[in-house]
Design a protein around this motif. Structure first.
Motif, mmCIF file in Angstrom:
data_model
loop_
_atom_site.group_PDB
_atom_site.id
_atom_site.type_symbol
_atom_site.label_atom_id
_atom_site.label_comp_id
_atom_site.label_asym_id
_atom_site.label_seq_id
_atom_site.Cartn_x
_atom_site.Cartn_y
_atom_site.Cartn_z
ATOM 1 N N VAL A 84 5.313 -4.988 4.364
ATOM 2 C CA VAL A 84 4.728 -3.666 4.593
ATOM 3 C C VAL A 84 3.256 -3.654 4.164
ATOM 4 O O VAL A 84 2.406 -3.071 4.853
ATOM 5 C CB VAL A 84 5.518 -2.584 3.830
ATOM 6 C CG1 VAL A 84 4.818 -1.230 3.927
ATOM 7 C CG2 VAL A 84 6.940 -2.476 4.382
ATOM 8 N N GLU A 85 2.962 -4.325 3.058
ATOM 9 C CA GLU A 85 1.571 -4.401 2.608
ATOM 10 C C GLU A 85 0.690 -5.097 3.647
ATOM 11 O O GLU A 85 -0.461 -4.705 3.865
ATOM 12 C CB GLU A 85 1.490 -5.143 1.271
ATOM 13 C CG GLU A 85 2.028 -4.328 0.099
ATOM 14 C CD GLU A 85 1.991 -5.102 -1.202
ATOM 15 O OE1 GLU A 85 2.127 -6.346 -1.157
ATOM 16 O OE2 GLU A 85 1.821 -4.471 -2.255
ATOM 17 N N SER A 86 1.235 -6.131 4.286
ATOM 18 C CA SER A 86 0.473 -6.823 5.325
ATOM 19 C C SER A 86 0.222 -5.903 6.516
ATOM 20 O O SER A 86 -0.860 -5.933 7.118
ATOM 21 C CB SER A 86 1.200 -8.100 5.780
ATOM 22 O OG SER A 86 2.333 -7.802 6.581
ATOM 23 N N LEU A 87 1.201 -5.066 6.847
ATOM 24 C CA LEU A 87 1.004 -4.105 7.938
ATOM 25 C C LEU A 87 -0.095 -3.107 7.596
ATOM 26 O O LEU A 87 -0.900 -2.733 8.454
ATOM 27 C CB LEU A 87 2.311 -3.348 8.218
ATOM 28 C CG LEU A 87 3.457 -4.129 8.857
ATOM 29 C CD1 LEU A 87 4.668 -3.223 9.019
ATOM 30 C CD2 LEU A 87 3.062 -4.708 10.203
ATOM 31 N N LEU A 88 -0.108 -2.664 6.345
ATOM 32 C CA LEU A 88 -1.117 -1.700 5.926
ATOM 33 C C LEU A 88 -2.531 -2.293 6.016
ATOM 34 O O LEU A 88 -3.511 -1.562 6.132
ATOM 35 C CB LEU A 88 -0.839 -1.231 4.493
ATOM 36 C CG LEU A 88 0.400 -0.326 4.333
ATOM 37 C CD1 LEU A 88 0.721 -0.115 2.863
ATOM 38 C CD2 LEU A 88 0.175 1.023 5.020
ATOM 39 N N LYS A 89 -2.612 -3.626 5.961
ATOM 40 C CA LYS A 89 -3.901 -4.304 6.122
ATOM 41 C C LYS A 89 -4.216 -4.592 7.586
ATOM 42 O O LYS A 89 -5.237 -5.200 7.902
ATOM 43 C CB LYS A 89 -3.896 -5.619 5.340
ATOM 44 C CG LYS A 89 -3.773 -5.451 3.838
ATOM 45 C CD LYS A 89 -3.640 -6.809 3.163
ATOM 46 C CE LYS A 89 -3.415 -6.666 1.662
ATOM 47 N NZ LYS A 89 -3.197 -7.984 1.019
ATOM 48 N N GLY A 90 -3.294 -4.185 8.483
ATOM 49 C CA GLY A 90 -3.503 -4.423 9.902
ATOM 50 C C GLY A 90 -2.979 -5.747 10.384
ATOM 51 O O GLY A 90 -3.268 -6.168 11.501
ATOM 52 N N GLU A 91 -2.183 -6.427 9.550
ATOM 53 C CA GLU A 91 -1.622 -7.725 9.919
ATOM 54 C C GLU A 91 -0.127 -7.576 10.176
ATOM 55 O O GLU A 91 0.518 -6.679 9.665
ATOM 56 C CB GLU A 91 -1.837 -8.734 8.778
ATOM 57 C CG GLU A 91 -3.295 -8.857 8.345
ATOM 58 C CD GLU A 91 -3.430 -9.573 7.013
ATOM 59 O OE1 GLU A 91 -2.386 -9.921 6.426
ATOM 60 O OE2 GLU A 91 -4.569 -9.764 6.560
ATOM 61 N N GLN A 92 0.425 -8.487 10.970
ATOM 62 C CA GLN A 92 1.857 -8.480 11.244
ATOM 63 C C GLN A 92 2.371 -9.909 11.162
ATOM 64 O O GLN A 92 1.918 -10.777 11.899
ATOM 65 C CB GLN A 92 2.156 -7.874 12.610
ATOM 66 C CG GLN A 92 3.653 -7.622 12.829
ATOM 67 C CD GLN A 92 3.904 -6.726 14.038
ATOM 68 O OE1 GLN A 92 3.015 -6.446 14.804
ATOM 69 N NE2 GLN A 92 5.136 -6.285 14.196
ATOM 70 N N LEU A 93 3.302 -10.159 10.245
ATOM 71 C CA LEU A 93 3.834 -11.504 10.082
ATOM 72 C C LEU A 93 4.706 -11.859 11.279
ATOM 73 O O LEU A 93 5.563 -11.065 11.679
ATOM 74 C CB LEU A 93 4.650 -11.598 8.788
ATOM 75 C CG LEU A 93 3.893 -11.243 7.507
ATOM 76 C CD1 LEU A 93 4.816 -11.377 6.299
ATOM 77 C CD2 LEU A 93 2.670 -12.122 7.326
#
Length: 316
Positions: free
Chosen positions: A143-152
């Motif tokens: 979720v933190e990565s999504l908040l940075k605009g990234e998607q694993l």
């Protein structure tokens, strides 16, 4: 509370808590400190840097069972994440050990039934630890990565939802055994009753926590995933158009190659269709990729549509 018995931003925070004392722990999970006087919910949230809209969504969901639409983009994912993390800490570091201590002080160490109950409780506590640690190790960082605009690429919210299991079955078993079978004298009866009361509160709290994750957090993350994916596609299309506008022009023969590629032809099929060698096709493809900086069929398709080489109706 003006509509549908829902709490609103101009209601007093003290009234919300007085009506629903179970929300005291929720205040702590949001980072809201006591001592707010007669301020409204909005005033308290602004003063203590909490997203008021998201706070009220959680409050009205837990108290009234009211859930917003899954596409409600006003919900702050960051606020929900902080709330869930703090709830984990409260539950693992305080609530589970406190109930264990109550059980231990209630049950005789010489009672075989009591020993079995303690074993059951410890198994239950380990299950909860594993459950919450999985979320903290895998889901929350995602979720933190999504908040940075990234998607694993190898993880998404549906994987989490699929493995989000029930955690209350062992607790129900413990309560049932204590009520039905545990022998006790009159002196320990009050202690048992108090411990059971805490176990029931524990179950209710955990159920609310799980429901917030499934019905508020998961839909919010799914919407965030879609938003990032959509923005990513738009960005890639924009990059392709910029590359086309700023790059070299391709020859008529290279345009023919592009059309064939978009239609799904192999190198050999293109060579036969255009009466050229396979090596010549490969050379043209390299030149196309270099000039346009496009390396995928999807990108070439966008290029072909944008430059009227093919009819976009063929892809609708």
């Amino acid at each position: 509370m003006k509509r549908l018995n829902l709490y609103e931003s101009d209601d007093k925070m003290i009234d919300l808590i007085s009506d629903n004392y179970s929300m005291l722990q929720g205040l702590g999970a949001f980072g809201i400190r006591l001592g707010f006087g007669d301020k409204t919910v909005e005033e308290v949230c602004i003063e203590q840097h909490v997203d008021c809209y998201t706070f009220l969504i959680v409050v009205n969901f837990i108290i009234n069972g009211y859930a917003p639409k899954e596409t409600d983009e006003r919900i702050s994912v960051e606020t929900l994440l902080g709330y869930l993390r703090a709830s984990h800490r409260y539950f693992l570091d305080f609530q589970l050990p406190a109930i264990r201590e109550k059980l231990q002080n209630t049950i005789s160490p010489n009672d075989s039934m009591g020993t079995l109950i303690m074993h059951l409780y410890d198994d239950y506590a380990r299950d909860i630890h594993r459950h919450m640690k999985y979320e903290e190790k895998n889901f929350f960082p995602y979720v933190e990565s999504l908040l940075k605009g990234e998607q694993l690429p190898k993880y998404n919210v549906d994987i989490f939802a699929k493995h989000h299991s029930d955690t209350t079955s062992k607790l129900q078993e413990i309560k049932s055994i204590i009520i039905k079978y545990l022998p006790h004298d009159g002196l320990s009866n009050n202690k048992l009753t108090d411990t059971l009361y805490n176990l029931y509160n524990n179950e209710e709290w955990l159920g609310n926590h799980s429901n917030v994750e499934e019905q508020l957090f998961v839909p919010a993350i799914r919407a965030l995933e879609k938003k990032i994916e959509s923005e990513g596609i738009s960005s890639r299309i924009s990059d392709i158009i910029k590359n086309v506008e700023s790059g070299e022009t391709i020859s008529d023969r290279e345009k023919d190659i592009v059309v064939c590629l978009v239609q799904g032809m192999s190198n050999k099929e293109i060579a036969n269709h255009l009466f050229i060698s396979v090596n010549t096709v490969i050379t043209h493809r390299r030149n196309i990729a270099r000039k346009l900086n496009i390396h995928s069929v999807a990108g070439l398709t966008i290029y072909a549509i944008a430059n009227n080489l093919i009819d976009k109706k063929c892809f609708t």
